[in-house]
Motif scaffolding. Structure first.
Motif, PDB file in Angstrom:
ATOM      1  N   MET A 141       0.836  -1.306  -0.157  1.00 55.67           N
ATOM      2  CA  MET A 141      -0.114  -0.232   0.123  1.00 55.67           C
ATOM      3  C   MET A 141       0.757   1.111   0.275  1.00 55.67           C
ATOM      4  N   PRO A 142       0.868   2.217   0.070  1.00 55.81           N
ATOM      5  CA  PRO A 142       1.259   3.605  -0.192  1.00 55.81           C
ATOM      6  C   PRO A 142       1.391   3.798   0.752  1.00 55.81           C
ATOM      7  N   ASP A 143       3.141   4.412   0.901  1.00 52.62           N
ATOM      8  CA  ASP A 143       3.059   5.171   2.422  1.00 52.62           C
ATOM      9  C   ASP A 143       2.828   6.605   2.641  1.00 52.62           C
ATOM     10  N   ASP A 144       1.427   6.579   3.842  1.00 50.38           N
ATOM     11  CA  ASP A 144       0.903   7.739   3.524  1.00 50.38           C
ATOM     12  C   ASP A 144       1.864   9.041   5.112  1.00 50.38           C
ATOM     13  N   ASP A 145       3.549   8.750   4.958  1.00 51.44           N
ATOM     14  CA  ASP A 145       3.721   9.283   5.564  1.00 51.44           C
ATOM     15  C   ASP A 145       4.532  10.716   4.736  1.00 51.44           C
ATOM     16  N   PRO A 146       4.051  12.308   5.100  1.00 54.21           N
ATOM     17  CA  PRO A 146       4.621  12.942   4.383  1.00 54.21           C
ATOM     18  C   PRO A 146       6.277  12.757   3.604  1.00 54.21           C
ATOM     19  N   ARG A 147       6.900  12.488   4.725  1.00 54.11           N
ATOM     20  CA  ARG A 147       8.068  12.505   4.349  1.00 54.11           C
ATOM     21  C   ARG A 147       8.694  10.940   3.673  1.00 54.11           C
ATOM     22  N   ASN A 148       8.062  10.258   3.208  1.00 48.01           N
ATOM     23  CA  ASN A 148       7.827   9.536   2.469  1.00 48.01           C
ATOM     24  C   ASN A 148       7.097   9.516   1.418  1.00 48.01           C
ATOM     25  N   PRO A 149       7.620  10.238  -0.271  1.00 49.87           N
ATOM     26  CA  PRO A 149       6.874  10.599  -1.463  1.00 49.87           C
ATOM     27  C   PRO A 149       7.065   9.850  -2.205  1.00 49.87           C
ATOM     28  N   GLU A 150       6.173   9.089  -2.669  1.00 53.10           N
ATOM     29  CA  GLU A 150       5.894   8.101  -3.186  1.00 53.10           C
ATOM     30  C   GLU A 150       6.738   6.718  -2.811  1.00 53.10           C
ATOM     31  N   GLY A 151       6.742   6.202  -1.423  1.00 51.25           N
ATOM     32  CA  GLY A 151       7.270   5.398  -0.727  1.00 51.25           C
ATOM     33  C   GLY A 151       5.991   4.622  -0.946  1.00 51.25           C
ATOM     34  N   MET A 152       6.327   3.362  -0.390  1.00 50.76           N
ATOM     35  CA  MET A 152       5.198   2.314  -0.079  1.00 50.76           C
ATOM     36  C   MET A 152       5.773   0.997   0.876  1.00 50.76           C
ATOM     37  N   ILE A 153       4.402   0.535   1.456  1.00 48.51           N
ATOM     38  CA  ILE A 153       4.479  -0.161   2.979  1.00 48.51           C
ATOM     39  C   ILE A 153       3.960  -1.227   1.865  1.00 48.51           C
ATOM     40  N   VAL A 154       5.506  -2.493   2.519  1.00 45.31           N
ATOM     41  CA  VAL A 154       5.016  -3.836   2.129  1.00 45.31           C
ATOM     42  C   VAL A 154       4.970  -4.786   3.531  1.00 45.31           C
ATOM     43  N   TRP A 155       3.797  -5.264   3.070  1.00 47.46           N
ATOM     44  CA  TRP A 155       3.325  -6.528   4.162  1.00 47.46           C
ATOM     45  C   TRP A 155       4.281  -8.073   3.722  1.00 47.46           C
ATOM     46  N   VAL A 156       5.020  -8.580   4.104  1.00 45.54           N
ATOM     47  CA  VAL A 156       5.273 -10.451   4.269  1.00 45.54           C
ATOM     48  C   VAL A 156       4.347 -10.803   6.108  1.00 45.54           C
ATOM     49  N   ALA A 157       4.036 -11.415   5.582  1.00 41.63           N
ATOM     50  CA  ALA A 157       3.351 -12.224   6.818  1.00 41.63           C
ATOM     51  C   ALA A 157       3.324 -14.019   6.829  1.00 41.63           C
ATOM     52  N   ILE A 158       4.693 -14.175   7.478  1.00 35.36           N
ATOM     53  CA  ILE A 158       4.949 -15.849   7.179  1.00 35.36           C
ATOM     54  C   ILE A 158       3.864 -16.712   8.489  1.00 35.36           C
ATOM     55  N   ALA A 159       3.459 -18.288   8.143  1.00 31.23           N
ATOM     56  CA  ALA A 159       3.629 -19.404   9.440  1.00 31.23           C
ATOM     57  C   ALA A 159       3.691 -19.520  10.124  1.00 31.23           C
ATOM     58  N   ASP A 160       3.569 -18.654  11.201  1.00 34.90           N
ATOM     59  CA  ASP A 160       3.193 -19.398  12.828  1.00 34.90           C
ATOM     60  C   ASP A 160       4.408 -21.568  13.369  1.00 34.90           C
ATOM     61  N   VAL A 161       4.710 -21.500  12.670  1.00 36.04           N
ATOM     62  CA  VAL A 161       4.594 -23.407  12.939  1.00 36.04           C
ATOM     63  C   VAL A 161       5.526 -22.965  14.103  1.00 36.04           C
ATOM     64  N   ALA A 162       6.532 -21.375  14.717  1.00 39.14           N
ATOM     65  CA  ALA A 162       7.042 -22.197  16.212  1.00 39.14           C
ATOM     66  C   ALA A 162       6.199 -21.955  17.270  1.00 39.14           C
ATOM     67  N   HIS A 163       4.108 -22.003  16.983  1.00 42.69           N
ATOM     68  CA  HIS A 163       3.577 -21.868  17.751  1.00 42.69           C
ATOM     69  C   HIS A 163       3.068 -23.490  17.717  1.00 42.69           C
ATOM     70  N   TYR A 164       3.190 -23.874  17.155  1.00 42.66           N
ATOM     71  CA  TYR A 164       3.124 -25.517  17.269  1.00 42.66           C
ATOM     72  C   TYR A 164       4.194 -26.989  17.257  1.00 42.66           C
ATOM     73  N   VAL A 165       5.354 -25.833  16.717  1.00 38.68           N
ATOM     74  CA  VAL A 165       6.739 -27.317  17.033  1.00 38.68           C
ATOM     75  C   VAL A 165       7.149 -26.265  17.784  1.00 38.68           C
ATOM     76  N   ARG A 166       6.978 -27.237  19.018  1.00 42.74           N
ATOM     77  CA  ARG A 166       8.034 -26.058  20.053  1.00 42.74           C
ATOM     78  C   ARG A 166       9.161 -27.157  20.668  1.00 42.74           C
ATOM     79  N   PRO A 167      10.112 -25.906  20.473  1.00 46.31           N
ATOM     80  CA  PRO A 167      11.688 -26.665  20.628  1.00 46.31           C
ATOM     81  C   PRO A 167      11.321 -27.856  22.398  1.00 46.31           C
ATOM     82  N   GLY A 168      12.297 -28.803  21.474  1.00 49.38           N
ATOM     83  CA  GLY A 168      12.856 -30.167  22.342  1.00 49.38           C
ATOM     84  C   GLY A 168      10.967 -31.231  22.554  1.00 49.38           C
ATOM     85  N   SER A 169      10.418 -31.193  21.665  1.00 46.99           N
ATOM     86  CA  SER A 169       9.429 -31.412  21.342  1.00 46.99           C
ATOM     87  C   SER A 169       9.419 -32.768  20.230  1.00 46.99           C
ATOM     88  N   ALA A 170       9.025 -33.741  20.054  1.00 48.09           N
ATOM     89  CA  ALA A 170       9.389 -35.321  18.676  1.00 48.09           C
ATOM     90  C   ALA A 170       8.530 -34.361  18.039  1.00 48.09           C
TER      91      ALA A 170
END
Length: 754
Positions: A276-305
């Motif tokens: 989406m466009p960055d609405d910060d006036p200090r960053n003209p013509e800038g963009m916001i980028v989101w990258v969301a990654i599956a939270d595998v750590a929630h299900y696969v805990r350290p030391g588990s089988a």
């Protein structure tokens, strides 16, 4: 101008910083730049020649010191019960250091003479020099694993190998056949030296079924390379107990217009993107980028089988007919997968781009998202090209166009950064429902693919920088620059082909891209691409940052695929610990074994690549088996003493022209120039040369293709065929460019060495 350090100062610094010992680290520590780094290189070379430091993989250390991680041999307990060990290798001039081994309660038993990988710390006790903690027991060599065809005999039988290049067989006694049938595919292990008939003995440990069945092709690779393909009961039980994550402790990201873009046949979706466009006036013509990654750590805990099984596999392995996943399907295909319209837990990064495409800020979030769409690459590309379908039409203004606007900014930054730009098309094998090869094509490459790649690279950089900022341990994805020797060899090929490759300056990917650009569209295009690829080092994982040469990045980590790569799960856990998001982050035990994990996942990655490559070869051989006797075109892709390898144009398959099929004369093999030269005619065969060949044999069981030379670009070769010795090979009009290239390479080498 910084003062050049003395040799003593360099050695003192290496002693104090054993984990940061590359030339880059040393130069940075003493503030050396430009020509000063050249002088530093000379000093390091002199110290190495004098034996005062040792160079290993572009890193230097005091030759009279052991590295922080080394292989030890247990000597045994003394009268007081203390366990002592010694290094497997000692290059120093002083006495061999004394190492006290301090086992922990849960360490496996180790006896005198056993070898093990250990982490060392220098001791403050005058009785010994180092104290060692176990990382991994190396142990005794395991019995050799054999995958082959069982041939029944009166008493027992024998095993015929399926590996290309293996010409020996094994004898199986009657009591070790496991009731295998004649012609059945089996897995066995060697159990002794040669028995009767001069064959080594083996016993069958598993029957794998009909070797001609289509599904057997990937099964062979799984067993041959030792890829774990069955989850433990404990891991499956843990996965079955998994439930959808709650909002507790998470940010609500469900209003962010995130979507997934994947191959049309993808079963799991581990990354989502938005812009989406960055609405910060200090960053003209800038963009916001989101990258969301599956939270595998929630299900696969350290030391588990689940964690133990995932660590053991290291990564998922992909075959044309199946996937050997790192995680059970209930996680990879359901609870962790970012399906459309379903709430899913994620670790997301929000990144700000300026108008030049540079990342000017980022922040990480543990949250809950809801994908607005699951698109294929073809769908997303068609929409961006102005041809939306029913699914993408509502997404055009708020989702598709902003994504492509952000991508246009990232392309500007990429053009300035100049990562290595090799042209290496990827094959796609399509199967029929019963598992037979339907077609072999090359995958289409769209801007949609490149968009996702650039977003993922940006997120991986942000993850590495974030953990560096917070001074937390992580696994870097490392790709070191090519060796000077390999660059010299590439330079010779380039110059002999009429191109130039910069010399006498710090090597950059832009120099290699310039060379690739010179060759693009010429007869030498493929030759230069292949030669450049072969000059590269192999990427690997490491807790220390040695940079990523191919991507032209200073800091890089794998963050974006925790469903299929354990390295990414480690980075997720590091972020969780660093931000105090929960108790499922990277713990002390994980940190202690980080170097072992890096080595292990690097090895499992190579294991999967080899298995995938072997499977592809076997499928291609099965596909071409019905075309034996057909003439095909291709290029010489490799040269060995025993013949020449050809990459076929239509399928990308690699076949061998045995030396006996090239001609009746003796052929001299030049390893440096990678050529075969006829002793009588002077004909030369080299990499990149165009050829026409006849397929004489295709063996699906081994993946081997045997070819007969029919036509050689620009050269008349007295040939020999199975139907008649002395049959002439057709000559194709035109200059023998590959022959001239090889001759130039050889002349340059003679002048340099003379």
């Amino acid at each position: 101008m910084a003062k050049l350090p003395t040799k003593s100062e360099i050695i003192d610094w290496l002693d104090a910083h054993p984990a940061a010992s590359s030339k880059r680290d040393i130069a940075k520590a003493f503030g050396l730049k430009g020509a000063e780094r050249v002088e530093l290189k000379r000093l390091l070379a002199e110290l190495a020649d004098d034996g005062r430091i040792e160079r290993r993989r572009r890193h230097y250390r005091d030759a009279d010191k052991l590295p922080p991680v080394t292989v030890l041999v247990l000597i045994g307990p003394d009268a007081a019960g203390d366990l002592w060990a010694k290094p497997m290798e000692w290059q120093g001039e002083g006495p061999e250091p004394r190492v006290l081994f301090l086992p922990r309660q849960n360490d496996p038993a180790i006896g005198p003479g056993d070898r093990f990988l250990a982490r060392l710390i220098e001791a403050r006790d005058e009785r010994h020099d180092y104290e060692a903690r176990l990382m991994r027991r190396i142990g005794q060599p395991q019995a050799e694993k054999i995958v082959g065809i069982f041939r029944k005999a009166t008493e027992g039988g024998r095993i015929v190998p399926i590996d290309k290049g293996v010409d020996r067989e094994w004898r199986v006694r009657a009591d070790a056949t496991l009731s295998a049938k004649d012609g059945e595919l089996v897995e066995a292990e060697q159990i002794g030296p040669k028995g009767r008939m001069g064959l080594p003995l083996a016993r069958i440990v598993e029957r794998l079924g009909d070797p001609s069945a289509p599904k057997a092709i990937s099964l062979i690779a799984i067993h041959q390379h030792g890829i774990p393909d069955a989850f433990s009961d404990a891991a499956l039980a843990e996965a079955d107990r998994g439930e959808p994550a709650s909002m507790a402790g998470r940010e609500d990201l469900r209003d962010v217009p995130l979507i997934t873009i994947d191959p049309s046949d993808a079963r799991d979706h581990d990354d989502a993107v938005a812009a989406m466009p960055d609405d910060d006036p200090r960053n003209p013509e800038g963009m916001i980028v989101w990258v969301a990654i599956a939270d595998v750590a929630h299900y696969v805990r350290p030391g588990s089988a689940l964690d133990r099984d995932a660590w053991n596999r290291g990564n998922s392995t992909y075959f044309p007919d199946r996937v050997v996943p790192m995680l059970p399907d209930i996680l990879s295909g359901d609870l962790c997968s970012l399906h459309e319209g379903v709430d899913r837990p994620v670790i997301a990064v929000r990144m700000r781009l300026n108008s030049s495409g540079d990342k000017i800020g980022h922040s990480f979030h543990r949250g809950m998202m809801r994908s607005g769409a699951s698109l294929s690459y073809e769908q997303a590309q068609a929409a961006a090209d102005g041809n939306p379908d029913e699914a993408t039409e509502p997404l055009m203004e708020e989702v598709i166009r902003p994504l492509w606007n952000a991508y246009s900014l990232l392309k500007r930054a990429r053009d300035r950064r100049q990562p290595l730009d090799l042209d290496l098309p990827e094959r796609k094998i399509e199967l029929t429902p019963d598992g037979r090869v339907k077609s072999v094509n090359f995958r289409d490459r769209f801007d949609a693919h490149r968009l996702i790649e650039e977003f993922m690279i940006l997120a991986n950089v942000a993850a590495a920088e974030e953990l560096e900022r917070l001074r937390r341990p992580l696994l870097y994805r490392v790709h070191e620059e090519p060796s000077p020797e390999k660059m010299d060899a590439l330079r010779e090929v380039a110059e002999a082909s009429g191109f130039t490759l910069a010399k006498g300056q710090v090597l950059k990917t832009s120099h290699l891209n310039r060379l690739l650009g010179q060759a693009e569209g010429t007869d030498f295009d493929e030759l230069i691409n292949i030669s450049t690829l072969r000059s590269m080092t192999q990427a690997y994982y490491h807790p220390s940052n040695f940079g990523h040469f191919g991507l032209a990045l200073k800091s890089y980590a794998h963050f974006t695929s925790p469903i299929r790569r354990y390295s990414d799960l480690v980075v997720h856990r590091a972020l969780i610990s660093a931000h105090r998001w929960g108790d499922d982050g990277l713990g002390p035990t994980d940190i202690e074994r980080l170097e072992e994990t890096a080595l292990h996942v690097s090895e499992t990655e190579r294991r999967s690549m080899a298995a995938e490559r072997d499977t592809t070869d076997r499928y291609l051989a099965a596909f071409l088996a019905e075309r034996v006797g057909t003439e095909m075109t291709g290029r010489i892709s490799g040269v060995q003493r025993f013949g020449a390898f050809v990459k076929l144009d239509e399928t990308g398959a690699d076949g061998l022209i045995p030396i006996r099929e090239i001609g009746r004369e003796f052929f001299h093999y030049d390893r440096d120039a990678q050529t075969l030269m006829g002793s009588e005619t002077g004909v030369e065969i080299g990499i990149g040369q165009r050829v026409t060949v006849r397929l004489t044999e295709a063996v699906p069981m081994t993946g081997g293709l045997t070819l007969e030379l029919v036509e050689l670009e620009g050269s008349a070769v007295p040939g020999q065929s199975k139907k008649g010795r002395g049959k002439p090979v057709r000559r194709k009009p035109g200059m023998a460019r590959a022959q001239e290239t090889a001759a130039k390479v050889r002349r340059r080498r003679v002048r340099r060495e003379g």
